[in-house]
Motif scaffolding. Structure first.
Motif, PDB file in Angstrom:
ATOM      1  N   UNK A 131       0.844  -1.237   0.091  1.00  0.00           N
ATOM      2  CA  UNK A 131       0.117  -0.008   0.099  1.00  0.00           C
ATOM      3  C   UNK A 131       0.798   1.222  -0.063  1.00  0.00           C
ATOM      4  N   UNK A 132       0.438   2.302  -0.693  1.00  0.00           N
ATOM      5  CA  UNK A 132       0.749   3.429  -0.456  1.00  0.00           C
ATOM      6  C   UNK A 132       0.336   4.543   0.429  1.00  0.00           C
ATOM      7  N   UNK A 133       0.715   5.195   1.488  1.00  0.00           N
ATOM      8  CA  UNK A 133       0.017   5.927   2.401  1.00  0.00           C
ATOM      9  C   UNK A 133       0.348   7.355   2.484  1.00  0.00           C
ATOM     10  N   UNK A 134      -0.450   8.311   2.889  1.00  0.00           N
ATOM     11  CA  UNK A 134       0.023   9.494   2.695  1.00  0.00           C
ATOM     12  C   UNK A 134      -0.552  10.015   4.099  1.00  0.00           C
ATOM     13  N   UNK A 135       0.437  10.642   4.820  1.00  0.00           N
ATOM     14  CA  UNK A 135       0.381  11.394   6.245  1.00  0.00           C
ATOM     15  C   UNK A 135       0.236  12.855   6.005  1.00  0.00           C
ATOM     16  N   UNK A 136      -0.926  13.570   6.465  1.00  0.00           N
ATOM     17  CA  UNK A 136      -1.010  14.680   6.297  1.00  0.00           C
ATOM     18  C   UNK A 136      -0.441  15.491   7.479  1.00  0.00           C
ATOM     19  N   UNK A 137       0.571  16.582   7.369  1.00  0.00           N
ATOM     20  CA  UNK A 137       0.960  17.427   8.603  1.00  0.00           C
ATOM     21  C   UNK A 137       2.322  17.127   8.702  1.00  0.00           C
ATOM     22  N   UNK A 138       2.754  18.089   9.581  1.00  0.00           N
ATOM     23  CA  UNK A 138       4.303  18.221   9.694  1.00  0.00           C
ATOM     24  C   UNK A 138       5.143  18.066  11.052  1.00  0.00           C
ATOM     25  N   UNK A 139       4.242  17.771  11.973  1.00  0.00           N
ATOM     26  CA  UNK A 139       4.672  17.616  13.610  1.00  0.00           C
ATOM     27  C   UNK A 139       5.134  16.592  13.953  1.00  0.00           C
ATOM     28  N   UNK A 140       5.380  16.358  15.281  1.00  0.00           N
ATOM     29  CA  UNK A 140       5.928  15.254  15.835  1.00  0.00           C
ATOM     30  C   UNK A 140       4.846  14.082  15.860  1.00  0.00           C
ATOM     31  N   UNK A 141       3.781  14.603  15.853  1.00  0.00           N
ATOM     32  CA  UNK A 141       2.643  13.481  15.753  1.00  0.00           C
ATOM     33  C   UNK A 141       2.652  12.797  14.459  1.00  0.00           C
ATOM     34  N   UNK A 142       2.988  13.507  13.517  1.00  0.00           N
ATOM     35  CA  UNK A 142       2.826  12.933  12.058  1.00  0.00           C
ATOM     36  C   UNK A 142       4.053  12.049  11.801  1.00  0.00           C
ATOM     37  N   UNK A 143       5.082  12.498  12.369  1.00  0.00           N
ATOM     38  CA  UNK A 143       6.430  11.856  12.300  1.00  0.00           C
ATOM     39  C   UNK A 143       6.315  10.484  12.987  1.00  0.00           C
ATOM     40  N   UNK A 144       5.658  10.432  14.113  1.00  0.00           N
ATOM     41  CA  UNK A 144       5.354   9.101  14.870  1.00  0.00           C
ATOM     42  C   UNK A 144       4.543   8.091  13.837  1.00  0.00           C
ATOM     43  N   UNK A 145       3.323   8.824  13.244  1.00  0.00           N
ATOM     44  CA  UNK A 145       2.491   8.118  12.655  1.00  0.00           C
ATOM     45  C   UNK A 145       3.333   7.429  11.169  1.00  0.00           C
ATOM     46  N   UNK A 146       4.130   8.229  10.655  1.00  0.00           N
ATOM     47  CA  UNK A 146       5.158   7.624   9.460  1.00  0.00           C
ATOM     48  C   UNK A 146       5.931   6.719   9.999  1.00  0.00           C
ATOM     49  N   UNK A 147       6.604   6.750  11.117  1.00  0.00           N
ATOM     50  CA  UNK A 147       7.440   5.967  11.579  1.00  0.00           C
ATOM     51  C   UNK A 147       6.763   4.472  11.897  1.00  0.00           C
ATOM     52  N   UNK A 148       5.398   4.458  12.470  1.00  0.00           N
ATOM     53  CA  UNK A 148       4.925   3.437  12.865  1.00  0.00           C
ATOM     54  C   UNK A 148       4.071   2.695  11.504  1.00  0.00           C
ATOM     55  N   UNK A 149       3.728   3.559  10.711  1.00  0.00           N
ATOM     56  CA  UNK A 149       2.991   2.902   9.610  1.00  0.00           C
ATOM     57  C   UNK A 149       4.031   2.268   8.652  1.00  0.00           C
ATOM     58  N   UNK A 150       5.352   2.792   8.725  1.00  0.00           N
ATOM     59  CA  UNK A 150       6.158   2.370   7.898  1.00  0.00           C
ATOM     60  C   UNK A 150       6.918   1.040   8.270  1.00  0.00           C
ATOM     61  N   UNK A 151       6.469   0.593   9.534  1.00  0.00           N
ATOM     62  CA  UNK A 151       6.862  -0.938  10.063  1.00  0.00           C
ATOM     63  C   UNK A 151       5.987  -1.812   9.405  1.00  0.00           C
TER      64      UNK A 151
ATOM     65  N   UNK B 173      -4.940  20.302  -3.630  1.00  0.00           N
ATOM     66  CA  UNK B 173      -3.661  20.221  -3.969  1.00  0.00           C
ATOM     67  C   UNK B 173      -3.245  18.568  -3.680  1.00  0.00           C
ATOM     68  N   UNK B 174      -3.636  18.361  -2.219  1.00  0.00           N
ATOM     69  CA  UNK B 174      -3.501  17.001  -1.656  1.00  0.00           C
ATOM     70  C   UNK B 174      -4.150  15.867  -2.485  1.00  0.00           C
ATOM     71  N   UNK B 175      -5.303  16.281  -2.930  1.00  0.00           N
ATOM     72  CA  UNK B 175      -6.131  15.264  -3.728  1.00  0.00           C
ATOM     73  C   UNK B 175      -5.383  14.960  -5.136  1.00  0.00           C
ATOM     74  N   UNK B 176      -5.126  16.002  -5.814  1.00  0.00           N
ATOM     75  CA  UNK B 176      -4.239  15.807  -7.137  1.00  0.00           C
ATOM     76  C   UNK B 176      -3.024  14.887  -7.027  1.00  0.00           C
ATOM     77  N   UNK B 177      -2.225  15.362  -5.779  1.00  0.00           N
ATOM     78  CA  UNK B 177      -1.184  14.510  -5.601  1.00  0.00           C
ATOM     79  C   UNK B 177      -1.480  12.956  -5.166  1.00  0.00           C
ATOM     80  N   UNK B 178      -2.318  12.962  -4.398  1.00  0.00           N
ATOM     81  CA  UNK B 178      -2.839  11.469  -4.012  1.00  0.00           C
ATOM     82  C   UNK B 178      -3.105  10.715  -5.145  1.00  0.00           C
ATOM     83  N   UNK B 179      -3.903  11.221  -6.095  1.00  0.00           N
ATOM     84  CA  UNK B 179      -4.262  10.757  -7.359  1.00  0.00           C
ATOM     85  C   UNK B 179      -2.938  10.098  -8.203  1.00  0.00           C
ATOM     86  N   UNK B 180      -2.085  11.316  -8.471  1.00  0.00           N
ATOM     87  CA  UNK B 180      -0.665  11.082  -9.159  1.00  0.00           C
ATOM     88  C   UNK B 180       0.097  10.003  -8.511  1.00  0.00           C
ATOM     89  N   UNK B 181       0.054   9.979  -7.325  1.00  0.00           N
ATOM     90  CA  UNK B 181       0.892   8.980  -6.757  1.00  0.00           C
ATOM     91  C   UNK B 181       0.488   7.711  -6.337  1.00  0.00           C
TER      92      UNK B 181
END
Ligand code: AMP
Ligand code: GLY
Length: 427
Positions: A1-21, A53-61
């Motif tokens: 799967x390809x997953x997009x996390x929206x945001x830029x804080x510590x919360x979002x880095x934690x989500x990315x870290x856990x999702x990537x596992x 913009x996020x919708x367009x990027x999500x479609x493209x990717x």
């Protein structure tokens, strides 16, 4: 799967870290992300509120699932928009996000369905609000109805302060239309805790509880911030209490939303005051907490992606969610001057020199062309230690923080300190 996390804080880095596992995940995107997410995800240079913009990027990717960190895009209808695009997204609709974006909505819902909340009243008239204050005793709790970036609640110790707060919100409109109405609450004493749950609209599954520290200074002194640290689980909040809150607060709230024609899916965050063993809801949020997520997700043993997918599909009852029995302490390192004005662009040294089992989640950081990581915001990093008990978790964080350095860097020294009394390190 390809997953997009929206945001830029510590919360979002934690989500990315856990999702990537997750073995199910081939690629993670973060929009806009930070230097920390860039290590495991591809950062997309898009603001969280640039929904089209996020919708367009999500479609493209070819994104298969979107997770939204902050409240602003939820309140602007990002979930409704992605639903129309046919791209699966984790989070409540714009209408359901009112549980966070309107304190009047949340209060009316709780009163209608008997969910424990403080005594209080709603005002759309400045003079009526002032009149009401004169019949109450301090401290006064005044809340702007709408989103105010965490600054919309004033605890006033005198009538003069309370009048000023109501005037600032309703007359001077310091939060714009978010201040068209105010809620005035009775002041509650007790211990505060955040209980965050996954829900697909029918099933509710609470995460481990956490406490956050909102003030800038040790001993809870000084200005409010986005959060200077957190820990999980607090000793005063038992597993039975988690069950009680899930049964008496979270599930009834999700059912109430369904009854109101606003089915609720995603994460439901209850900010609670516990007084004499009785939980009362101070606020709901429609998203993961920050910095709570940084100390909660490291304790999740299950695959987060399985849970996210089940929430979106509406079959959360089929997923077994397991939590570890460890303890977690997270300390935020911020730029000097935060939450007032501060400078950014300072190089950060030593992130790689922390012990292997210490987690460093980025928030306001930026990767320079030379590969150096620079400060880029008020809250810069959350350093997280996991231990067999709170003593060990806390010791790990505070032993490692001095290895990390940037000009003006600041952190609180007392995160989870109150948990130390009477706790002995296990052998
Ligand atoms: P809220 O955004 O509604 O959670 O409010 C922000 C903070 O204000 C909370 O985390 C509490 O520390 C405090 N607070 C809110 N409501 C009350 C209340 N009724 N009594 C005491 N403190 C409160
Ligand atoms: N830590 C409080 C919040 O996320 O709103």
């Amino acid at each position: 799967m390809k997953i997009l996390v929206v945001g830029s804080g510590g919360r979002e880095h934690t989500l990315v870290w856990k999702i990537a596992q997750s073995p199910r995940v081939a690629k993670v995107f973060a929009a806009p992300g930070n230097a920390g997410t860039a290590a495991t995800a591809e950062n997309l240079n898009l603001r969280p509120t640039d929904i089209e913009g996020l919708g367009k990027a999500a479609k493209e990717k070819g994104v298969d699932l979107v997770i939204v960190g902050p409240e602003a895009p939820l309140a602007s209808g990002i979930v409704d928009y992605f639903d129309r695009l046919g791209i699966p997204i984790f989070g409540p609709t714009q209408a359901a996000t009112q549980i966070e974006s309107s304190k009047v909505f949340a209060r009316n819902l709780m009163e209608k369905y008997g969910i424990p909340c403080p005594q209080g009243a709603v005002f759309s008239s400045y003079s009526e609000a002032r009149e009401y204050l004169r019949k109450q005793r301090p401290p006064f709790v005044i809340k702007a109805d709408g989103l105010a970036a965490g600054k919309g609640v004033v605890i006033a110790n005198s009538l003069a302060e309370a009048d000023k707060a109501v005037g600032d919100i309703m007359e001077a409109k310091i939060f714009g239309s978010a201040g068209d109405r105010v809620v005035i609450d009775e002041y509650l004493r007790g211990r505060e805790v955040s209980l965050i749950a996954f829900t697909d609209g029918r099933t509710v599954s609470a995460m481990v509880p956490a406490c956050d520290y909102k003030k800038i200074g040790d001993g809870d002194q000084g200005s409010n911030t986005g959060g200077m640290g957190s820990y999980s689980p607090p000793g005063f909040f038992s597993a039975e209490m988690t069950e009680k809150v899930a049964r008496d607060v979270l599930l009834p709230t999700v059912k109430a939303m369904a009854k109101e024609g606003l089915p609720y899916k995603g994460v439901l965050y209850a900010g609670l005051m516990i007084d004499d063993g009785e939980p009362v809801v101070l606020e709901f949020n429609a998203r993961f907490g920050d910095p709570e997520t940084q100390v909660v997700l490291p304790l999740l043993k299950s695959d987060l992606v399985d849970i996210l997918v089940a929430v979106v599909r509406g079959n959360l009852d089929r997923v077994k969610i397991e939590w570890g029995s460890e303890y977690c302490v997270g300390v935020v390192m911020s730029s000097g001057g935060y939450p007032g004005s501060y400078k950014t662009g300072f190089p950060i040294q030593g992130i790689d020199s922390v012990d292997k089992d210490v987690l460093v989640f980025h928030a306001g950081t930026k990767l320079g062309n030379d590969g150096t990581i620079y400060t880029d915001g008020g809250r810069v990093l959350t350093v997280v230690g996991v231990g067999r008990d709170m003593v060990e978790a806390r010791e790990k964080v505070y032993r490692n923080i001095p290895s990390i350095h940037f000009d003006g860097g600041y952190y609180r020294k007392d995160i989870a300190l109150r948990e130390m009394d009477g706790i002995e390190s296990k052998p």
